[in-house]
Design a protein around this motif. Structure first.
Motif, mmCIF file in Angstrom:
data_model
loop_
_atom_site.group_PDB
_atom_site.id
_atom_site.type_symbol
_atom_site.label_atom_id
_atom_site.label_comp_id
_atom_site.label_asym_id
_atom_site.label_seq_id
_atom_site.Cartn_x
_atom_site.Cartn_y
_atom_site.Cartn_z
ATOM 1 N N THR A 4 -38.967 33.366 -23.005
ATOM 2 C CA THR A 4 -39.672 33.628 -21.929
ATOM 3 C C THR A 4 -39.430 32.901 -21.166
ATOM 4 O O THR A 4 -38.857 31.513 -21.619
ATOM 5 N N PRO A 10 -42.294 36.565 -18.229
ATOM 6 C CA PRO A 10 -40.715 37.010 -18.249
ATOM 7 C C PRO A 10 -39.746 36.232 -17.639
ATOM 8 O O PRO A 10 -39.413 35.847 -16.629
ATOM 9 N N TRP A 35 -37.479 41.253 -19.380
ATOM 10 C CA TRP A 35 -37.468 40.565 -18.104
ATOM 11 C C TRP A 35 -37.319 41.378 -17.075
ATOM 12 O O TRP A 35 -37.466 42.562 -16.687
#
Length: 236
Positions: A4, A10, A35
């Motif tokens: 992260t 993300p 992501w």
């Protein structure tokens, strides 16, 4: 461990390929990893999207309709010198792979590729980039000038210098590129996110503000290179 951003959000990946189906396939695989993904199908769109999206990594096709992946890489790196880039190249284009890595690409995947391979390469690159950032001090030093990127404190020869937010960004850019001549266009693009177009006077103005604070009564560190731009280097 899931990858992260430092704030827990993300990771962001920009996928650049003029073949829409390939870009979508890669995007789906990356979204499955959790992501955030943006796509672009041309070099110019990749550059503009990168400025808005601020990706943590880029998957970049070498062959694009307007300009090639090497030119995209060069333009991306002017605003984000450390962003990891994975090139997509044709299976037999060995010279493309060599050119890509020589130009500063971090890795490459040859077409046809498996989505698992693209994801694995990206994971490896972003882990390395994260480890590198963690190991890097937040303090920039050039000669007797220091700038703390976390606390936003600036000192010259132990004396604190108070800067506005824009002055700080300009000095940070100069200090990240010591002894390198930076053009007004590069500075505008990096500090103000402007495309170059008659705004050069704002750079001159802020350089003069910085000089009054950083160089006043001391050996100058900020130098004008006529017709080329500005350079910051240690006082002699």
């Amino acid at each position: 461990m899931d990858l992260t951003r430092p704030d827990g959000s993300p990771l962001r990946v920009l996928v650049v390929d003029d073949e829409v189906n390939i870009a979508e396939l890669i995007s789906m695989a990356l979204r499955y990893e959790g992501w955030e993904v943006a796509t672009a199908h041309s070099g110019s769109r990749a550059v503009s999207t990168s400025k808005e999206f601020r990706p943590d990594a880029v998957v970049l096709d070498m062959m694009l309709p307007d300009f090639d992946g090497l030119e995209v890489l060069r333009r991306l790196r002017t605003s984000d010198p450390d962003v990891p880039v994975v090139f997509l190249t044709a299976k037999d284009a060995v010279e493309d792979r060599i050119a890509g890595l020589t130009a500063g690409g971090d890795d490459y995947v040859t077409k046809p590729f498996s989505l698992e391979e693209v994801v694995a390469r990206l994971r490896g690159l972003m882990r390395r980039a994260g480890a590198q950032q963690a190991a890097t001090s937040s303090v920039l030093s050039v000669g007797d000038l220091t700038l703390d990127e976390d606390s936003h404190e600036v000192f010259r020869a132990g004396e604190e210098i108070s800067l506005t937010a824009t002055e700080f960004e300009l000095l940070r850019y100069l200090m990240r590129n010591p002894r390198r001549v930076l053009s007004k266009a590069q500075i505008l693009d990096r500090v103000w996110n402007y495309d170059f177009g008659g705004q050069a006077n704002v750079v001159e103005l802020y350089i003069s503000y910085l000089r009054k604070k950083v160089d006043a009564g001391r050996e100058p560190m900020i130098h004008t290179m006529r017709g080329a731009g500005y350079v910051l280097k240690p006082a002699t």
